[in-house]
Design an enzyme around this catalytic site. Structure first.
Site, mmCIF file in Angstrom:
data_model
loop_
_atom_site.group_PDB
_atom_site.id
_atom_site.type_symbol
_atom_site.label_atom_id
_atom_site.label_comp_id
_atom_site.label_asym_id
_atom_site.label_seq_id
_atom_site.Cartn_x
_atom_site.Cartn_y
_atom_site.Cartn_z
ATOM 1 C CG ASN A 3 10.387 -9.587 -7.405
ATOM 2 O OD1 ASN A 3 11.617 -9.594 -7.475
ATOM 3 N ND2 ASN A 3 9.612 -10.000 -8.399
ATOM 4 C CD1 TRP A 4 13.142 -4.355 -3.946
ATOM 5 C CD2 TRP A 4 15.371 -4.163 -3.779
ATOM 6 N NE1 TRP A 4 13.416 -3.669 -2.790
ATOM 7 C CE2 TRP A 4 14.775 -3.532 -2.671
ATOM 8 C CE3 TRP A 4 16.767 -4.178 -3.874
ATOM 9 C CZ2 TRP A 4 15.523 -2.913 -1.665
ATOM 10 C CZ3 TRP A 4 17.502 -3.564 -2.886
ATOM 11 C CH2 TRP A 4 16.894 -2.931 -1.795
ATOM 12 C CE LYS A 5 8.705 -6.920 -10.786
ATOM 13 N NZ LYS A 5 7.645 -7.057 -11.752
ATOM 14 C CD GLU A 39 8.739 -9.633 -14.051
ATOM 15 O OE1 GLU A 39 9.791 -9.619 -13.394
ATOM 16 O OE2 GLU A 39 7.796 -8.845 -13.849
ATOM 17 C CD GLU A 45 3.694 -12.216 -8.115
ATOM 18 O OE1 GLU A 45 3.787 -11.246 -7.364
ATOM 19 O OE2 GLU A 45 4.515 -12.477 -9.003
ATOM 20 C CB SER A 90 -0.621 -3.457 -9.621
ATOM 21 O OG SER A 90 0.029 -3.593 -10.873
ATOM 22 C CG HIS A 92 8.301 -13.315 -10.841
ATOM 23 N ND1 HIS A 92 8.067 -12.655 -12.026
ATOM 24 C CD2 HIS A 92 7.800 -12.518 -9.855
ATOM 25 C CE1 HIS A 92 7.453 -11.499 -11.750
ATOM 26 N NE2 HIS A 92 7.281 -11.398 -10.441
ATOM 27 N N GLY A 94 3.055 -5.382 -12.719
ATOM 28 C CA GLY A 94 3.738 -4.242 -13.331
ATOM 29 C C GLY A 94 2.867 -3.450 -14.292
ATOM 30 N N GLY A 106 6.210 -5.687 -6.298
ATOM 31 C CA GLY A 106 7.282 -5.247 -7.186
ATOM 32 C C GLY A 106 7.510 -3.753 -7.069
ATOM 33 N N GLY A 107 6.874 -2.985 -7.941
ATOM 34 C CA GLY A 107 7.110 -1.536 -8.043
ATOM 35 C C GLY A 107 7.064 -0.797 -6.709
#
Ligand code: PEP
Length: 257
Positions: free
Chosen positions: A13-15, A101, A171, A217, A99, A177, A238-239
């Site tokens: 997930n590149w956001k 966010e 999640e 994470s 998600h 994150g 993500g990261g």
């Protein structure tokens, strides 16, 4: 993982990261690092404007492209929104829905998540439905009630034959994150509970075949232990998915026997 009954899916997930040219560069680097044989499906979910670049860049790599959001209406006066048909037409396969966010910053609710799941399925997409508790909710001891509510609301009205296209991603918000990963036991406990919830709704056969990911994470150092849990069938990352080397290390962790 349990590859006998269900797919293992490693999804990035590149956001709101990477331009179209950076997408191309990422794909070129990924191509040199990807293992020849993959026992898992690999997905990269990118910002909407990067979708055409990603479809082109990941073609011939057996990497599917996903979107990070979708609107539930088919068309009309919804300035700035993107429909499921538009995504499908571009060649998108997966779409992240709900998600945390989007729930936190953009007013996503269990009701809109359910509408988006229906719209995605109707268009032939594979929704990756995110559920998860906050730290406060975990500390209050209401994690399981909350997860059951999120899963049941997201899937309300979804017929069994369409459920095969759904992926559920657990999640925990406190792990996204933050560098804090849920322990393998914590993650496994909730993923097993999600499968039990699906079993109560749809029966044992379907529950056995649905892919349930962990996200929060996930990185090369913890992926193998998380993925070794029988009810964790992949990751939403993500990261670590922004760096081809780290993403491939996680794919390799999912590739093990
Ligand atoms: C996510 O955005 O879904 C996620 C899990 O992020 P991270 O891996 O950076 O915690």
């Amino acid at each position: 993982m349990n590859r006998r009954y269900r797919k293992t899916i490693i999804a990035g997930n590149w956001k709101m990261n990477k331009t179209a040219s950076e997408t191309k560069k990422f794909a070129e680097e990924l191509k040199t690092l990807l293992p020849k044989a993959k026992w898992c499906d690999v997905v990269v979910c990118v910002p909407a404007v990067n979708i055409p670049a990603a479809i082109k860049a990941f073609k011939d790599m057996r990497v599917s492209v996903g979107a990070e959001n979708v609107f539930y209406e088919k068309s009309g006066a919804y300035t700035g929104e993107v429909s499921a048909d538009m995504l499908k037409d571009l060649g998108v396969k997966y779409v992240i829905i709900g998600h945390s966010e989007r729930r936190q910053y953009f007013g996503e609710t269990d009701v809109t998540v359910n509408k988006k799941v229906h719209a995605a399925l109707e268009a032939g997409l594979h929704p990756i439905i995110c559920v998860g508790e906050s730290l406060e909710q975990r500390e209050l001891g209401i994690t399981m009630e909350l997860i059951a509510l999120q899963v049941k609301s997201a899937l309300a009205g979804v017929p069994a034959e369409k459920l095969r296209r759904c992926v559920i991603a657990y999640e925990p918000i406190w792990a996204i994150g933050t560098g804090k990963t849920a322990t393998a036991e914590q993650a496994a406990e909730v993923c097993t509970f999600i499968r039990t919830t699906v079993r109560h709704l749809y029966g044992a056969r379907i529950a056995r075949s649905i892919t349930i990911q962990y996200g929060g994470s996930m990185k090369p150092s913890n992926a193998a232990e998380l993925l070794a849990q029988p009810d964790i069938d992949g990751g939403l990352i993500g990261g670590a998915a922004l760096k081809p080397g780290e993403f491939v290390d996680i794919i390799n962790a999912a590739n093990q026997e």
